[in-house]
Structures are given as C-alpha cells and as structure tokens.
Design a protein around this motif. Sequence first.
Motif, short mmCIF file in Angstrom:
data_model
loop_
_atom_site.label_atom_id
_atom_site.label_comp_id
_atom_site.label_asym_id
_atom_site.label_seq_id
_atom_site.Cartn_x
_atom_site.Cartn_y
_atom_site.Cartn_z
N ALA A 148 0.83 -1.21 0.00
CA ALA A 148 0.00 0.00 0.00
C ALA A 148 0.86 1.26 0.00
CB ALA A 148 -0.94 -0.01 1.21
N TRP B 171 0.92 3.98 -2.92
CA TRP B 171 0.64 5.40 -2.65
C TRP B 171 1.77 6.28 -3.18
CZ3 TRP B 171 3.27 8.90 0.54
CH2 TRP B 171 2.62 10.13 0.72
N ASN C 250 -7.08 10.75 -6.71
CA ASN C 250 -6.37 10.13 -5.60
C ASN C 250 -7.27 9.78 -4.43
OD1 ASN C 250 -3.69 10.05 -6.60
ND2 ASN C 250 -3.50 12.24 -6.28
N PRO D 124 -9.58 7.48 -2.19
CA PRO D 124 -9.61 6.02 -2.03
C PRO D 124 -10.86 5.42 -2.68
CG PRO D 124 -9.12 7.14 0.06
CD PRO D 124 -9.55 8.19 -0.91
N TRP D 125 -10.66 4.24 -3.27
CA TRP D 125 -11.71 3.41 -3.84
C TRP D 125 -12.30 4.00 -5.13
CZ3 TRP D 125 -11.05 -0.91 -1.47
CH2 TRP D 125 -10.77 -0.93 -0.11
N ILE D 126 -12.69 5.26 -5.13
CA ILE D 126 -13.37 5.83 -6.31
C ILE D 126 -12.43 6.69 -7.15
CG2 ILE D 126 -15.63 5.78 -5.21
CD1 ILE D 126 -15.33 8.74 -4.60
#
Length: 291
Positions: free
Chosen positions: A128, A132, A251, A253-255
């Motif tokens: 992760a 990132w 950027n 998260p998820w979407i």
Amino acid sequence: MKKRWWMGLAIGAVAVLVCLVPFFHLRNVYAVRSAYTIFRQQNTSIARGQVVDDALILGHNVNLSGHVYEILAVINGNVHVTSSGSADILVDLGGQIFLDHGAHVHQLYHLSLSTPFWNGVLLGGMFALLLWMGMLVLSMGLLLITTIVAWVFQEYTVVPFNILKSSARTAGIAGLLMTVICLAVSGLLAVTLIAIPLAAVAVVLFVIAGILGLSVVALWIGDLFWRESNQKRPEWVRAMMGSGLMLAFCNLPWIGLLFFCIFWLIGIGTIALWLGEVWRKRGKRGKAMAS
C-alpha cells in the motif's frame, strides 16, 4: 525588636530551604536516572543491582537481572528476565520473552512478527505504501505534463476546449467508443506477430491522445473553477488549477480510479471529436477546390 528580626530571618531561611530542596532532589534524581538510559544495537545485559531508566535495544537479545524504572523496548530480539530482574513496562516486537520464576514485570506487550497474519499485514502495508508513493509520483508527473502541454499548445487547444465546453457528455460517449475501438484493433493486430509493431504504435498514439485530452480537461475544470471571476487568467494557470483538482479527485480512495477513467474518456472523446471536425473541414475544402 531583635527577637522579631531574628524570627523573621529564621522563617525566611526555612522558606528558602523548603523551596530549594525539591529542585536539588529533582536534579539529583534526573542526573542518576538519565545516566542509565540505554540505546544499543548489540546484545545487552543489565546486571543484578543495576538500575536503568529506559532501554531500547534494536536487533539483539537482552538479559535483564537488574531493574528498569519505566520502559524496556526490544525490537527483533529476545528478552530473558531472571528472578532478580524487574521492569515497569516490557515491550518486545518480533522476538520471544522468557520470564524466570520471581521476575517482576508490571505491564507486558509482546508482538510476534513471524506469524503468517503479521507477515501478511507487513507485506500489505508495504504494498500500500509503494502504491501510494507511485500514485503520488504519477500525479506530480501528470500535473507537470498537462500544464506544460496546455501552455505550449495553447493555440491548438481552443477548438477542443470549445467542443468540450459545449457538451462533456458527448465527449465522454465518444471517448468510450474510441477506447473500445482502439482496444479491439490493438487486440486484433497483436494476434499476428507481424502486426505487433502496428499494435504498439496504436497504443502509443492512444496514450498521446489521452494526455492531450487530459490537458484540455484540465483547462475546462480550471475554467469552471473561475467561471464567476471576471479576470482572464493565462492558460497555464487554469491548466495547473484544473490538473490539481482533477488529480485530487483521482487520488481519492476506492473511487479515485473511477474518476480517472471518466476524465480519460472525456479527454479521448474531445480529441476524437476535434480530429473528426478537422477531417470534415479538409474534406469540404478538397471538394470545393475540385469543383
């Protein structure tokens, strides 16, 4: 008068001593305890009768027979507390703890990093973190590229910008169709070994068109951000603001990936509609010259 004078002097002396004694006591305690703070990267042994304030040992084992006032922290090492050893707080990460009968430890915290669960946690955390960092580098690169492209080719972005400004939905639908067509053609060309270079060229052209389209999308977003302002700002300022807002959404998260795909499809569609309009104008011009 003399008795009152001597009595006042005595009371003042006692008051001064009462105020100063705690400072001398704290100074002596600090001097004694701070002298025994340990930070080492080697095997450590705290002998019986030795008093330590805090101890931090990295990558090696500890044999505790003395006393630790506050915290004994060991990372990636084993701890052996003998019957005469004691510690207020004992923390061990990645090792083992051995307590003899009679050892005194008030609070014990032990985390073994050799289990499959924690190995997976560490591996996932590292992945992760690398992901990132990669997204951050990619975002900074796209910010610079889109801003530079919008500034260098500002004369050629007027028509695509007007096309996008007129209908972003049409540009998105056109971008989806062009993406499907490009993927289908590239897949068909990649089936045969001879046409693999043509498939690579098609992919490179698709990526270039996408970068140009993202620059136009950045201009469009920047124009929307300052739409209520009467001041006309340069193209590179609008492109930088639009790129920053666009990458901020990407950027999330998820979407974030969904937002990136939407912006990419809109940019591809804008460039495709612009090239189609240029092609139609050239066709009309050729017919006019022929007649």
